[in-house]
Scaffold this motif. Sequence first.
Motif: not given
Length: 137
Positions: A16-19, A43-50
């Motif tokens: 939850p609240a990953s942003e 890693e955070r990108m516009r359309y993906t999260t690793t």
Amino acid sequence: MAQCEANYWLLQKLMPASEVRDSWEFAVERAKGRWEVRIQITERMRYTTTVQVFRQDADDSEWLRAPRLTVRLYHDAHLAEVLACEEHRRLNVKYSYPNHKMYQADEKAQFNRFLGEWLRHCLANGHSLHEISLPVR
């Protein structure tokens, strides 16, 4: 693809609240004690999260170590795919068999099924190690 979609939604429940957060820790009960599971955004990108999904224990034995999975979440497609597991980097969708590393033909699918089983187990038998703060109204 169905497994990757299920894994995406399971991770969303566990993160939850990953942003605004980068890590989550859970205690998962077992017959003798508990495991501590950690999910860490790498890693955070516009359309993906690793993320890295791993168990951190002091009681890991040499012959049975807890896996460290690297998982990519595709937010536009609502999919989560295992990219790597420990020394198994950049898994192919399918392997010819036999091959020089002796991977099963469906090695990547097996890692994705394992991730799904592990995440379901965390949801069913675990609890967060973080304090919960409710928004003030």
